[in-house]
Design a protein around this motif. Sequence first.
Motif, mmCIF file in Angstrom:
data_model
loop_
_atom_site.group_PDB
_atom_site.id
_atom_site.type_symbol
_atom_site.label_atom_id
_atom_site.label_comp_id
_atom_site.label_asym_id
_atom_site.label_seq_id
_atom_site.Cartn_x
_atom_site.Cartn_y
_atom_site.Cartn_z
ATOM 1 N N THR A 1 69.062 -40.981 -35.463
ATOM 2 C CA THR A 1 69.331 -42.043 -36.425
ATOM 3 C C THR A 1 68.951 -43.391 -35.818
ATOM 4 O O THR A 1 68.916 -43.557 -34.600
ATOM 5 C CB THR A 1 70.827 -42.107 -36.831
ATOM 6 O OG1 THR A 1 71.602 -42.333 -35.667
ATOM 7 C CG2 THR A 1 71.275 -40.853 -37.537
ATOM 8 N N VAL A 2 68.661 -44.317 -36.698
ATOM 9 C CA VAL A 2 68.486 -45.717 -36.330
ATOM 10 C C VAL A 2 69.442 -46.518 -37.197
ATOM 11 O O VAL A 2 69.894 -46.037 -38.238
ATOM 12 C CB VAL A 2 67.029 -46.217 -36.523
ATOM 13 C CG1 VAL A 2 66.088 -45.514 -35.573
ATOM 14 C CG2 VAL A 2 66.568 -46.051 -37.956
ATOM 15 N N THR A 3 69.759 -47.720 -36.785
ATOM 16 C CA THR A 3 70.574 -48.607 -37.602
ATOM 17 C C THR A 3 69.642 -49.533 -38.351
ATOM 18 O O THR A 3 68.798 -50.201 -37.745
ATOM 19 C CB THR A 3 71.550 -49.418 -36.736
ATOM 20 O OG1 THR A 3 72.395 -48.509 -36.039
ATOM 21 C CG2 THR A 3 72.397 -50.336 -37.596
ATOM 22 N N CYS B 1 69.369 -52.862 -40.641
ATOM 23 C CA CYS B 1 70.073 -54.101 -40.972
ATOM 24 C C CYS B 1 69.248 -54.850 -42.014
ATOM 25 O O CYS B 1 68.100 -55.216 -41.748
ATOM 26 C CB CYS B 1 70.248 -54.979 -39.743
ATOM 27 S SG CYS B 1 71.099 -54.184 -38.383
ATOM 28 N N SER C 1 74.554 -53.409 -42.656
ATOM 29 C CA SER C 1 73.892 -52.532 -41.678
ATOM 30 C C SER C 1 74.430 -51.132 -41.878
ATOM 31 O O SER C 1 75.613 -50.963 -42.177
ATOM 32 C CB SER C 1 74.213 -52.975 -40.246
ATOM 33 O OG SER C 1 73.684 -54.237 -39.994
ATOM 34 N N ARG C 2 73.563 -50.131 -41.694
ATOM 35 C CA ARG C 2 74.027 -48.747 -41.782
ATOM 36 C C ARG C 2 73.102 -47.813 -41.026
ATOM 37 O O ARG C 2 71.927 -48.104 -40.856
ATOM 38 C CB ARG C 2 74.190 -48.307 -43.225
ATOM 39 C CG ARG C 2 72.919 -48.034 -43.960
ATOM 40 C CD ARG C 2 73.179 -47.307 -45.267
ATOM 41 N NE ARG C 2 73.800 -48.166 -46.251
ATOM 42 C CZ ARG C 2 73.667 -48.004 -47.547
ATOM 43 N NH1 ARG C 2 72.957 -47.005 -48.017
ATOM 44 N NH2 ARG C 2 74.249 -48.809 -48.392
ATOM 45 N N PRO C 3 73.658 -46.678 -40.572
ATOM 46 C CA PRO C 3 72.809 -45.676 -39.911
ATOM 47 C C PRO C 3 71.898 -44.999 -40.928
ATOM 48 O O PRO C 3 72.300 -44.762 -42.066
ATOM 49 C CB PRO C 3 73.808 -44.688 -39.309
ATOM 50 C CG PRO C 3 75.099 -44.939 -39.992
ATOM 51 C CD PRO C 3 75.057 -46.302 -40.595
ATOM 52 N N ASP D 1 65.676 -42.647 -31.357
ATOM 53 C CA ASP D 1 67.071 -42.433 -31.699
ATOM 54 C C ASP D 1 67.936 -43.528 -31.074
ATOM 55 O O ASP D 1 67.778 -43.863 -29.904
ATOM 56 C CB ASP D 1 67.510 -41.058 -31.186
ATOM 57 C CG ASP D 1 68.937 -40.735 -31.537
ATOM 58 O OD1 ASP D 1 69.390 -41.083 -32.644
ATOM 59 O OD2 ASP D 1 69.625 -40.122 -30.690
ATOM 60 N N GLY D 2 68.821 -44.109 -31.892
ATOM 61 C CA GLY D 2 69.746 -45.120 -31.412
ATOM 62 C C GLY D 2 69.235 -46.548 -31.475
ATOM 63 O O GLY D 2 69.961 -47.482 -31.138
ATOM 64 N N THR E 1 67.592 -50.054 -33.418
ATOM 65 C CA THR E 1 67.945 -50.851 -34.594
ATOM 66 C C THR E 1 66.691 -51.458 -35.186
ATOM 67 O O THR E 1 65.832 -51.974 -34.455
ATOM 68 C CB THR E 1 68.932 -51.977 -34.213
ATOM 69 O OG1 THR E 1 70.122 -51.388 -33.700
ATOM 70 C CG2 THR E 1 69.276 -52.846 -35.409
#
Length: 119
Positions: free
Chosen positions: A8-10, A12, A48-50, A83-84, A86
């Motif tokens: 996942t990425v965040t 925004c 912001s969300r995953p 992964d991880g 933003t």
Amino acid sequence: MPTPCTGTVTFCNGVRDADAWILPQTPEILKTTAWGTPGAAKVRTGESRPVPLPAPGDGGFHVFRMIDADGFFYAANGIALEDGWTLAVKGGGLQPVILEISDGNGVLRQTREVFSARL
């Protein structure tokens, strides 16, 4: 067509309420405007969300697509994501729209200009 998820990425959203897609960069994706269900649906401005991160496409890259509530389309290609990380979209109005991509430690890795136009 679903693609395997590698993490996942965040995401925004600093522009406008919108639906956003993070997709593998492939010839098929670059030629279509039918991207399926948004990875980030109805993201409000400032939220912001995953978001699921699909396996990268050609050259290890992803594409970013977004359509906002006012009918503007946004696009950027050739984005390296892991992964991880933003992905923050910023700007609009009289400012250019940009993507800032940061790694899991908050270190800015890329700044990309985003194409934007009214549909």
